[in-house]
Design an enzyme around this catalytic site. Structure first.
Site, PDB file in Angstrom:
ATOM      1  N   HIS A   1      25.464  45.706   3.291  1.00  0.00           N
ATOM      2  CA  HIS A   1      26.242  44.954   4.278  1.00  0.00           C
ATOM      3  C   HIS A   1      27.349  45.857   4.814  1.00  0.00           C
ATOM      4  CE1 HIS A   1      24.125  41.574   2.446  1.00  0.00           C
ATOM      5  NE2 HIS A   1      24.401  40.906   3.556  1.00  0.00           N
TER       6      HIS A   1
ATOM      7  N   ASP B   1      22.993  44.877   7.334  1.00  0.00           N
ATOM      8  CA  ASP B   1      23.182  43.568   7.964  1.00  0.00           C
ATOM      9  C   ASP B   1      24.584  43.528   8.560  1.00  0.00           C
ATOM     10  OD1 ASP B   1      20.680  42.812   7.218  1.00  0.00           O
ATOM     11  OD2 ASP B   1      21.297  41.162   5.906  1.00  0.00           O
TER      12      ASP B   1
END
Length: 261
Positions: free
Chosen positions: A226, A77
């Site tokens: 992430h 992400d």
């Protein structure tokens, strides 16, 4: 006659407290925060107890692939850039590992060269919405706008015309969100391996990230990392090496089995 009067009175109270339009809306727009039972000792992660499995199945949403094959799907992400993505791309290139990067509008505008590098090196770009809203709280039209803006920006930047996968911001979704996004050609991708890695003020070193991911490895896993995490960045090459040592193969999301179990 008294029974009819009582029933009518009860209906009146229900409609007053819970208006019909509210009841109807809640039926398709109850928000869920994606969660799962973590894998232990190589067993598949599970969403059997989360309350939304049937909704995900109905709309073909993905949280893991074929649990009979030792395959892994690596996803990132990217809400904003924290200086880590170039090294992540370097590792993926050196190790010949495909990944999917779920991008926000901010990222596409702020780091166009990195977006172009992702596609040039064979990675998928996924849609993470333009402004990262809770999609269960916006209209169908706004959902479409959020997704279209990212897709159009990526197409104009990279020339890649297709964008098949999306990830709802913060993992918040509803029956309606999955339905609307599916109507616009998207498969919603969640995850079956993750840990708290998004807090840049709470990084604990590469070994912490490595241990968290390796402990959860299981066949068909969709890994969420992430890209802002320095721990993830420093651990990535070691995670890949250890997964392969255990017999796992990294695959592109394009080949993921499109079912939830």
């Amino acid at each position: 006659m008294k029974k009819v009067t009582i029933v009518f009175a009860l209906l009146t109270i229900l409609i007053t407290v819970f208006p019909l339009d509210t009841l109807a809306a809640d039926g398709g727009n109850k928000p869920y925060h994606f969660g799962f039972k973590k894998s232990k000792q190589g067993k598949p992660a599970s969403i059997d107890e989360e309350g939304f499995k049937s909704i995900m199945e109905k709309h073909g949403a993905v949280f893991l692939g074929d649990t009979g094959k030792k395959e892994l799907y690596l996803t990132f992400d990217n809400g904003y850039e924290n200086g880590c993505t170039p090294k992540i791309l370097d590792v993926l290139k050196a190790k010949q590992v495909p990944a999917a990067f779920f991008l926000t509008g901010h990222y596409v505008e702020d780091k166009p060269e990195l977006v172009k590098r992702m596609t040039a090196e064979g990675h998928l770009i996924g849609n993470h919405s333009w402004s990262h809203p809770d999609m269960s709280q916006i209209s169908d039209e706004k959902i479409k706008t959020e997704l279209d803006r990212v897709k159009n920006a990526v197409v104009n930047l990279t020339g890649v015309q297709t964008m098949s996968f999306m990830r709802p911001p913060r993992g918040i979704f509803s029956d309606r969100v999955l339905e609307v996004s599916k109507q616009h050609g998207y498969i919603n991708v969640f995850w079956s391996i993750a840990y708290k890695d998004w807090d840049v003020r709470d990084q604990k070193g590469w070994k912490y990230a490595y241990d968290k991911v390796i402990a959860q490895l299981h066949p068909g896993a969709v890994i969420l990392l992430h890209s802002i995490s320095t721990d993830n960045t420093d651990a990535l090459d070691k995670i890949i090496d250890e997964a392969r040592k255990q017999g796992y193969e990294f695959k592109s999301l394009e080949s993921v089995n499109k079912k939830t179990e």
